[in-house]
Motif scaffolding. Sequence first.
Motif, PDB file in Angstrom:
ATOM      1  N   UNK A 150     -12.604  -3.368 -34.023  1.00 31.47           N
ATOM      2  CA  UNK A 150     -11.466  -3.479 -33.113  1.00 31.47           C
ATOM      3  C   UNK A 150     -10.243  -2.722 -33.614  1.00 31.47           C
ATOM      4  N   UNK A 151     -10.204  -2.394 -34.897  1.00 34.27           N
ATOM      5  CA  UNK A 151      -9.060  -1.680 -35.465  1.00 34.27           C
ATOM      6  C   UNK A 151      -9.271  -0.186 -35.235  1.00 34.27           C
ATOM      7  N   UNK A 152      -8.249   0.469 -34.715  1.00 35.72           N
ATOM      8  CA  UNK A 152      -8.368   1.903 -34.432  1.00 35.72           C
ATOM      9  C   UNK A 152      -8.244   2.720 -35.709  1.00 35.72           C
ATOM     10  N   UNK A 153      -8.739   3.956 -35.642  1.00 35.24           N
ATOM     11  CA  UNK A 153      -8.591   4.860 -36.783  1.00 35.24           C
ATOM     12  C   UNK A 153      -7.124   5.086 -37.112  1.00 35.24           C
ATOM     13  N   UNK A 154      -6.285   5.192 -36.083  1.00 29.22           N
ATOM     14  CA  UNK A 154      -4.851   5.389 -36.313  1.00 29.22           C
ATOM     15  C   UNK A 154      -4.258   4.196 -37.046  1.00 29.22           C
ATOM     16  N   UNK A 155      -4.682   2.986 -36.690  1.00 27.80           N
ATOM     17  CA  UNK A 155      -4.189   1.802 -37.397  1.00 27.80           C
ATOM     18  C   UNK A 155      -4.673   1.792 -38.845  1.00 27.80           C
TER      19      UNK A 155
END
Length: 170
Positions: A150-155
């Motif tokens: 659920x965590x984006x690459x950007x995050x």
Amino acid sequence: YVLNPLRLASSLAHEGAPVSTAGMRPLIVFSHGSTGIAIQSVKLMEQLASHGFVVVAPNHTGNTSLDDTIPIAQALLDRVPDVSFVIDHMTTLAATSGDPFFGHINGLNVGVAGHSVGGFAALAVKSGYQGIPPDARVQAIMPIAPSSSAITNAELLGVMVPTLFMTGTL
């Protein structure tokens, strides 16, 4: 030795032991997996505590084995604020004259460990998640088999602290 009330056998824990007077200790918050419980990794947490860490493992309301009442999407949104609340609470205790933890927790030297969705929490507390900002007090994380899709690459690019991933294939 047996910890009450759940009768968990322990060779390390001592019920009613005084808080160490060795000065400020780092804090570790352990976040359990989805529908898990705070004590699911008690042996690991005891080991960390035996090395001088103050270890706190909360039950995440609505997402435990006895209280699975919220959807997983909400459970993910609740994890970072839950962890930050525990850090706030423990640092308040450490700043409260007369409390057993008074003067004994370094609230700026915090680690977060977690298993599965708790591993997600360990990552998200430093990456931020869906607009929830990271917690600057957290200085190291230990995601154990994290449920991190659920965590984006950007995050994830925001994770800039020492990180120990624990995973396996069997």
